[in-house]
Design a protein around this motif. Sequence first.
Motif, PDB file in Angstrom:
ATOM      1  N   PHE A   1       8.680 -12.276  -3.921  1.00 49.23           N
ATOM      2  CA  PHE A   1       8.341 -12.830  -2.602  1.00 49.23           C
ATOM      3  C   PHE A   1       6.956 -13.480  -2.654  1.00 49.23           C
ATOM      4  O   PHE A   1       6.753 -14.601  -2.190  1.00 49.23           O
ATOM      5  N   ALA A   2       5.998 -12.752  -3.238  1.00 46.54           N
ATOM      6  CA  ALA A   2       4.622 -13.269  -3.308  1.00 46.54           C
ATOM      7  C   ALA A   2       4.574 -14.562  -4.129  1.00 46.54           C
ATOM      8  O   ALA A   2       3.923 -15.530  -3.738  1.00 46.54           O
ATOM      9  N   GLU A   3       5.286 -14.551  -5.240  1.00 43.20           N
ATOM     10  CA  GLU A   3       5.268 -15.739  -6.103  1.00 43.20           C
ATOM     11  C   GLU A   3       5.854 -16.943  -5.369  1.00 43.20           C
ATOM     12  O   GLU A   3       5.310 -18.047  -5.430  1.00 43.20           O
ATOM     13  N   ALA A   4       6.958 -16.714  -4.656  1.00 38.47           N
ATOM     14  CA  ALA A   4       7.601 -17.809  -3.921  1.00 38.47           C
ATOM     15  C   ALA A   4       6.668 -18.378  -2.851  1.00 38.47           C
ATOM     16  O   ALA A   4       6.769 -19.553  -2.486  1.00 38.47           O
ATOM     17  N   GLN A   5       5.756 -17.547  -2.378  1.00 38.82           N
ATOM     18  CA  GLN A   5       4.831 -17.999  -1.321  1.00 38.82           C
ATOM     19  C   GLN A   5       3.453 -18.357  -1.899  1.00 38.82           C
ATOM     20  O   GLN A   5       2.499 -18.523  -1.125  1.00 38.82           O
ATOM     21  N   SER A   6       3.363 -18.414  -3.228  1.00 33.48           N
ATOM     22  CA  SER A   6       2.090 -18.723  -3.908  1.00 33.48           C
ATOM     23  C   SER A   6       0.967 -17.771  -3.500  1.00 33.48           C
ATOM     24  O   SER A   6      -0.175 -18.187  -3.287  1.00 33.48           O
ATOM     25  N   MET A   7       1.329 -16.504  -3.374  1.00 33.78           N
ATOM     26  CA  MET A   7       0.304 -15.502  -3.046  1.00 33.78           C
ATOM     27  C   MET A   7       0.064 -14.624  -4.264  1.00 33.78           C
ATOM     28  O   MET A   7       0.968 -14.399  -5.065  1.00 33.78           O
ATOM     29  N   LEU A   8      -1.146 -14.088  -4.351  1.00 28.45           N
ATOM     30  CA  LEU A   8      -1.418 -13.049  -5.336  1.00 28.45           C
ATOM     31  C   LEU A   8      -0.728 -11.782  -4.845  1.00 28.45           C
ATOM     32  O   LEU A   8      -0.416 -11.657  -3.664  1.00 28.45           O
ATOM     33  N   TYR A   9      -0.482 -10.815  -5.758  1.00 27.81           N
ATOM     34  CA  TYR A   9       0.153  -9.568  -5.328  1.00 27.81           C
ATOM     35  C   TYR A   9      -0.477  -8.367  -6.020  1.00 27.81           C
ATOM     36  O   TYR A   9      -0.776  -8.413  -7.216  1.00 27.81           O
ATOM     37  N   LEU A  10      -0.664  -7.308  -5.263  1.00 30.46           N
ATOM     38  CA  LEU A  10      -1.232  -6.078  -5.821  1.00 30.46           C
ATOM     39  C   LEU A  10      -0.668  -4.885  -5.052  1.00 30.46           C
ATOM     40  O   LEU A  10      -0.419  -4.975  -3.847  1.00 30.46           O
TER      41      LEU A  10
ATOM     42  N   ASN B   1       0.829  -1.215   0.000  1.00 27.98           N
ATOM     43  CA  ASN B   1       0.000   0.000   0.000  1.00 27.98           C
ATOM     44  C   ASN B   1       0.868   1.271   0.000  1.00 27.98           C
ATOM     45  O   ASN B   1       2.063   1.224   0.223  1.00 27.98           O
ATOM     46  N   LYS B   2       0.236   2.395  -0.266  1.00 36.15           N
ATOM     47  CA  LYS B   2       0.813   3.751  -0.272  1.00 36.15           C
ATOM     48  C   LYS B   2       1.651   4.033  -1.521  1.00 36.15           C
ATOM     49  O   LYS B   2       2.664   4.726  -1.456  1.00 36.15           O
ATOM     50  N   ILE B   3       1.218   3.530  -2.685  1.00 39.24           N
ATOM     51  CA  ILE B   3       1.998   3.789  -3.906  1.00 39.24           C
ATOM     52  C   ILE B   3       1.935   5.249  -4.353  1.00 39.24           C
ATOM     53  O   ILE B   3       2.687   5.653  -5.226  1.00 39.24           O
ATOM     54  N   ASP B   4       1.054   6.030  -3.745  1.00 37.67           N
ATOM     55  CA  ASP B   4       1.077   7.481  -4.045  1.00 37.67           C
ATOM     56  C   ASP B   4       2.360   8.126  -3.527  1.00 37.67           C
ATOM     57  O   ASP B   4       2.749   9.205  -3.990  1.00 37.67           O
ATOM     58  N   LEU B   5       3.037   7.466  -2.581  1.00 39.54           N
ATOM     59  CA  LEU B   5       4.295   8.006  -2.039  1.00 39.54           C
ATOM     60  C   LEU B   5       5.492   7.396  -2.771  1.00 39.54           C
ATOM     61  O   LEU B   5       6.437   6.898  -2.145  1.00 39.54           O
ATOM     62  N   ALA B   6       5.441   7.442  -4.107  1.00 38.93           N
ATOM     63  CA  ALA B   6       6.453   6.756  -4.932  1.00 38.93           C
ATOM     64  C   ALA B   6       7.875   7.209  -4.608  1.00 38.93           C
ATOM     65  O   ALA B   6       8.814   6.403  -4.616  1.00 38.93           O
ATOM     66  N   GLU B   7       8.045   8.496  -4.300  1.00 40.13           N
ATOM     67  CA  GLU B   7       9.396   9.015  -4.047  1.00 40.13           C
ATOM     68  C   GLU B   7       9.980   8.477  -2.739  1.00 40.13           C
ATOM     69  O   GLU B   7      11.190   8.545  -2.522  1.00 40.13           O
ATOM     70  N   LYS B   8       9.120   7.921  -1.890  1.00 40.03           N
ATOM     71  CA  LYS B   8       9.594   7.384  -0.608  1.00 40.03           C
ATOM     72  C   LYS B   8       9.673   5.854  -0.618  1.00 40.03           C
ATOM     73  O   LYS B   8       9.876   5.228   0.425  1.00 40.03           O
ATOM     74  N   ARG B   9       9.488   5.266  -1.796  1.00 37.26           N
ATOM     75  CA  ARG B   9       9.453   3.811  -1.883  1.00 37.26           C
ATOM     76  C   ARG B   9      10.744   3.186  -1.358  1.00 37.26           C
ATOM     77  O   ARG B   9      11.833   3.585  -1.739  1.00 37.26           O
ATOM     78  N   GLU B  10      10.598   2.176  -0.483  1.00 35.53           N
ATOM     79  CA  GLU B  10      11.759   1.446   0.043  1.00 35.53           C
ATOM     80  C   GLU B  10      11.765  -0.011  -0.430  1.00 35.53           C
ATOM     81  O   GLU B  10      12.799  -0.682  -0.333  1.00 35.53           O
ATOM     82  N   VAL B  11      10.609  -0.499  -0.902  1.00 36.53           N
ATOM     83  CA  VAL B  11      10.525  -1.904  -1.337  1.00 36.53           C
ATOM     84  C   VAL B  11      10.207  -1.927  -2.833  1.00 36.53           C
ATOM     85  O   VAL B  11       9.126  -1.501  -3.253  1.00 36.53           O
ATOM     86  N   LEU B  12      11.157  -2.422  -3.621  1.00 33.87           N
ATOM     87  CA  LEU B  12      10.942  -2.480  -5.073  1.00 33.87           C
ATOM     88  C   LEU B  12       9.818  -3.454  -5.398  1.00 33.87           C
ATOM     89  O   LEU B  12       9.689  -4.509  -4.772  1.00 33.87           O
ATOM     90  N   ARG B  13       9.058  -3.066  -6.426  1.00 31.52           N
ATOM     91  CA  ARG B  13       7.910  -3.895  -6.812  1.00 31.52           C
ATOM     92  C   ARG B  13       8.336  -5.325  -7.162  1.00 31.52           C
ATOM     93  O   ARG B  13       7.702  -6.302  -6.756  1.00 31.52           O
ATOM     94  N   GLN B  14       9.450  -5.438  -7.900  1.00 33.33           N
ATOM     95  CA  GLN B  14       9.915  -6.754  -8.341  1.00 33.33           C
ATOM     96  C   GLN B  14      10.220  -7.666  -7.145  1.00 33.33           C
ATOM     97  O   GLN B  14       9.905  -8.863  -7.153  1.00 33.33           O
ATOM     98  N   ARG B  15      10.827  -7.062  -6.130  1.00 36.32           N
ATOM     99  CA  ARG B  15      11.184  -7.826  -4.934  1.00 36.32           C
ATOM    100  C   ARG B  15       9.914  -8.379  -4.255  1.00 36.32           C
ATOM    101  O   ARG B  15       9.871  -9.544  -3.829  1.00 36.32           O
ATOM    102  N   ALA B  16       8.895  -7.549  -4.177  1.00 34.59           N
ATOM    103  CA  ALA B  16       7.641  -7.972  -3.560  1.00 34.59           C
ATOM    104  C   ALA B  16       6.945  -9.027  -4.424  1.00 34.59           C
ATOM    105  O   ALA B  16       6.399 -10.006  -3.906  1.00 34.59           O
TER     106      ALA B  16
END
Length: 201
Positions: free
Chosen positions: A138-147, A120-135
């Motif tokens: 992680f989600a794929e490795a845990q068989s979770m959907l991601y948004l 959550n909080k993608i409106d704060l793009a300039e403060k992003r600490e977790v890259l989308r690809q990394r998340a």
Amino acid sequence: MEDYDYLFKIVLIGNAGVGKTCLVRRFTQGLFPPGQGATIGVDFMIKTVDIKGEKVKLQIWDTAGQERFRSITQSYYRSANALILTYDITCEDSFRCLPEWLREIEQYANNQVVTILVGNKIDLAEKREVLRQRAEDFAEAQSMLYLETSAKESDNVEKLFLDLACELIREAKQNKLDNNDTAPMPGEGKTISYLSCCSLM
Ligand SMILES: Nc1nc2c(ncn2[C@@H]2O[C@H](COP(=O)(O)OP(=O)(O)OP(=O)(O)O)[C@@H](O)[C@H]2O)c(=O)[nH]1
């Protein structure tokens, strides 16, 4: 006679301050609450949506992220059809805690639960600490959907709940879900109508 075709129980979990309450209020009330305070225990809201002509009633349980409420919130996992595991893309710490949340899910949720990871909080793009690809990895490795969402800007919030409802219908049609219609949440029952505006302790 019931006024819906499906009833699903969705529980939001994740660290304190990641925006769980704001996501729920954006979806159920169409607003971004100013100065949203921390959730005490568990809050509860209902929204009925139409999915391809079928009435789907979503019971949405918003849990407190603070550690001190953990024993209360854990008791809500078991009856959940879906869990929305939320972190804040501007807060590395909230992402680093995800394995801990997954252990909770494994311990307390039912085996058929559908879990979606939400950044959550993608409106704060300039403060992003977790890259989308990394998340995503992680989600794929845990068989979770991601948004990724923004409760503030309303990005992907509707999609989050509607996609989840579609997935739950799909699973229900394949008889994969636990039949939780009769498995109440703690505190659920004859008092449910007034609990809809209160915190459950
Ligand atoms: N910029 C921005 N701020 C957000 C967003 N969602 C929530 N916030 C802010 O983040 C803070 C925490 O939001 P909450 O919804 O209370 O977080 P929570 O996860 O429910 O917190 P707990 O109830 O303590 O578990 C508030 O100050 C919100 O205004 C978002 O999408 N964008």
